[in-house]
Design a protein around this motif. Structure first.
Motif, PDB file in Angstrom:
ATOM      1  N   THR A 210       0.843  -1.206   0.000  1.00 48.72           N
ATOM      2  CA  THR A 210       0.000   0.000   0.000  1.00 48.72           C
ATOM      3  C   THR A 210       0.869   1.245   0.000  1.00 48.72           C
ATOM      4  O   THR A 210       0.596   2.225  -0.699  1.00 48.72           O
ATOM      5  CB  THR A 210      -0.941   0.000   1.232  1.00 48.72           C
ATOM      6  OG1 THR A 210      -1.712  -1.193   1.200  1.00 48.72           O
ATOM      7  CG2 THR A 210      -1.851   1.208   1.251  1.00 48.72           C
ATOM      8  N   LEU A 211       1.935   1.189   0.786  1.00 49.50           N
ATOM      9  CA  LEU A 211       2.883   2.305   0.901  1.00 49.50           C
ATOM     10  C   LEU A 211       3.471   2.674  -0.477  1.00 49.50           C
ATOM     11  O   LEU A 211       3.603   3.846  -0.818  1.00 49.50           O
ATOM     12  CB  LEU A 211       4.008   1.870   1.847  1.00 49.50           C
ATOM     13  CG  LEU A 211       4.900   2.937   2.461  1.00 49.50           C
ATOM     14  CD1 LEU A 211       4.279   3.456   3.746  1.00 49.50           C
ATOM     15  CD2 LEU A 211       6.259   2.335   2.789  1.00 49.50           C
ATOM     16  N   LEU A 212       3.789   1.662  -1.261  1.00 46.32           N
ATOM     17  CA  LEU A 212       4.372   1.898  -2.588  1.00 46.32           C
ATOM     18  C   LEU A 212       3.318   2.229  -3.640  1.00 46.32           C
ATOM     19  O   LEU A 212       3.618   2.867  -4.644  1.00 46.32           O
ATOM     20  CB  LEU A 212       5.201   0.694  -3.051  1.00 46.32           C
ATOM     21  CG  LEU A 212       6.693   0.748  -2.669  1.00 46.32           C
ATOM     22  CD1 LEU A 212       6.865   0.530  -1.169  1.00 46.32           C
ATOM     23  CD2 LEU A 212       7.500  -0.281  -3.430  1.00 46.32           C
ATOM     24  N   SER A 213       2.063   1.786  -3.390  1.00 43.73           N
ATOM     25  CA  SER A 213       0.986   1.993  -4.367  1.00 43.73           C
ATOM     26  C   SER A 213       0.312   3.352  -4.250  1.00 43.73           C
ATOM     27  O   SER A 213      -0.303   3.837  -5.197  1.00 43.73           O
ATOM     28  CB  SER A 213      -0.091   0.918  -4.206  1.00 43.73           C
ATOM     29  OG  SER A 213       0.488  -0.360  -4.274  1.00 43.73           O
ATOM     30  N   THR A 214       0.386   3.951  -3.052  1.00 39.09           N
ATOM     31  CA  THR A 214      -0.244   5.250  -2.827  1.00 39.09           C
ATOM     32  C   THR A 214       0.210   6.234  -3.898  1.00 39.09           C
ATOM     33  O   THR A 214       1.398   6.288  -4.222  1.00 39.09           O
ATOM     34  CB  THR A 214       0.132   5.784  -1.422  1.00 39.09           C
ATOM     35  OG1 THR A 214      -0.256   4.805  -0.467  1.00 39.09           O
ATOM     36  CG2 THR A 214      -0.548   7.090  -1.112  1.00 39.09           C
ATOM     37  N   LYS A 215      -0.717   6.992  -4.452  1.00 41.09           N
ATOM     38  CA  LYS A 215      -0.361   7.917  -5.531  1.00 41.09           C
ATOM     39  C   LYS A 215       0.408   9.110  -5.001  1.00 41.09           C
ATOM     40  O   LYS A 215       0.065   9.611  -3.949  1.00 41.09           O
ATOM     41  CB  LYS A 215      -1.627   8.365  -6.261  1.00 41.09           C
ATOM     42  CG  LYS A 215      -2.222   7.219  -7.079  1.00 41.09           C
ATOM     43  CD  LYS A 215      -3.232   7.720  -8.081  1.00 41.09           C
ATOM     44  CE  LYS A 215      -3.456   6.651  -9.146  1.00 41.09           C
ATOM     45  NZ  LYS A 215      -4.728   6.035  -9.146  1.00 41.09           N
TER      46      LYS A 215
END
Length: 198
Positions: A74-79
């Motif tokens: 999620t940390l890496l996917s957050t825009k």
């Protein structure tokens, strides 16, 4: 073989991100891992974005290795996302950090500190999750050309990437001018590959 303390990398072409890459060997390794299927600057800005989102001023292999995988994805996917494929790259970054914790007590400099030859260092890089031969040779060339890590035979082990002023990879980028030269080389290679196919 210790890396130079006063190294300044210009791979993200963003002052804060480049400052982190310059002082954090783990950030440089993670940037190299992320450097595929996206523009180089985006890849090498990734470690800074990850550190910011972790609320830290550096990356810690132990912390990333132990992080909940779903939360890390999620940390890496957050825009704006850290990569075009943030989920699979989150997994790879964690695998890399887990490997470093398991084999080098989380210290990436241990990869090259006592490597006596370029061949040995190349093998160690090759053993890292997500690092194939080409990525390992490019990182070895970066270590030798810009970070002062030069075990015996490092240039030979790095192959064409180790050649002085070859402008083939991130190992040769020091400013916007050299970045343009590397871009031009990559475009030539793509065109040649395309021509060979037809």
């Amino acid at each position: 073989m210790n890396a130079k303390a006063d190294v300044t990398l210009h791979l993200a072409q963003q002052p804060e991100a480049d400052e982190l890459l310059s002082r954090s060997p783990l950030a440089a390794l993670v940037g190299m891992l992320l450097d595929q299927q996206i523009p180089m600057e985006w890849a090498f800005a990734g470690p800074y974005t990850i550190a910011q989102r972790l609320g830290a001023d550096d990356l810690d292999a132990h912390e990333i290795a132990a992080y909940d995988p779903e939360s890390f994805a999620t940390l890496l996917s957050t825009k704006p996302a850290v990569h075009r494929y943030p989920g699979s790259m989150a997994k790879r970054v964690q695998q890399l950090c887990q490997y470093l914790v398991e084999h080098y007590d989380g210290d990436p400099t241990a990869l090259w500190k006592d490597a006596t030859t370029g061949k040995e260092l190349l093998q160690r890089l090759n053993d890292l999750p997500g690092f194939g031969k080409q990525k390992s040779q490019i990182f070895l060339a970066l270590l030798g050309k810009q970070m002062g890590v030069r075990p015996k035979g490092w240039q030979e082990a790095a192959g064409a990437y180790g050649e002085p002023r070859s402008f083939r990879s991130v190992a040769d980028i020091k400013d916007p001018e050299t970045l343009a030269k590397v871009r031009a080389h990559k475009q030539e290679m793509k065109a040649a590959a395309k021509a060979a196919k037809s």
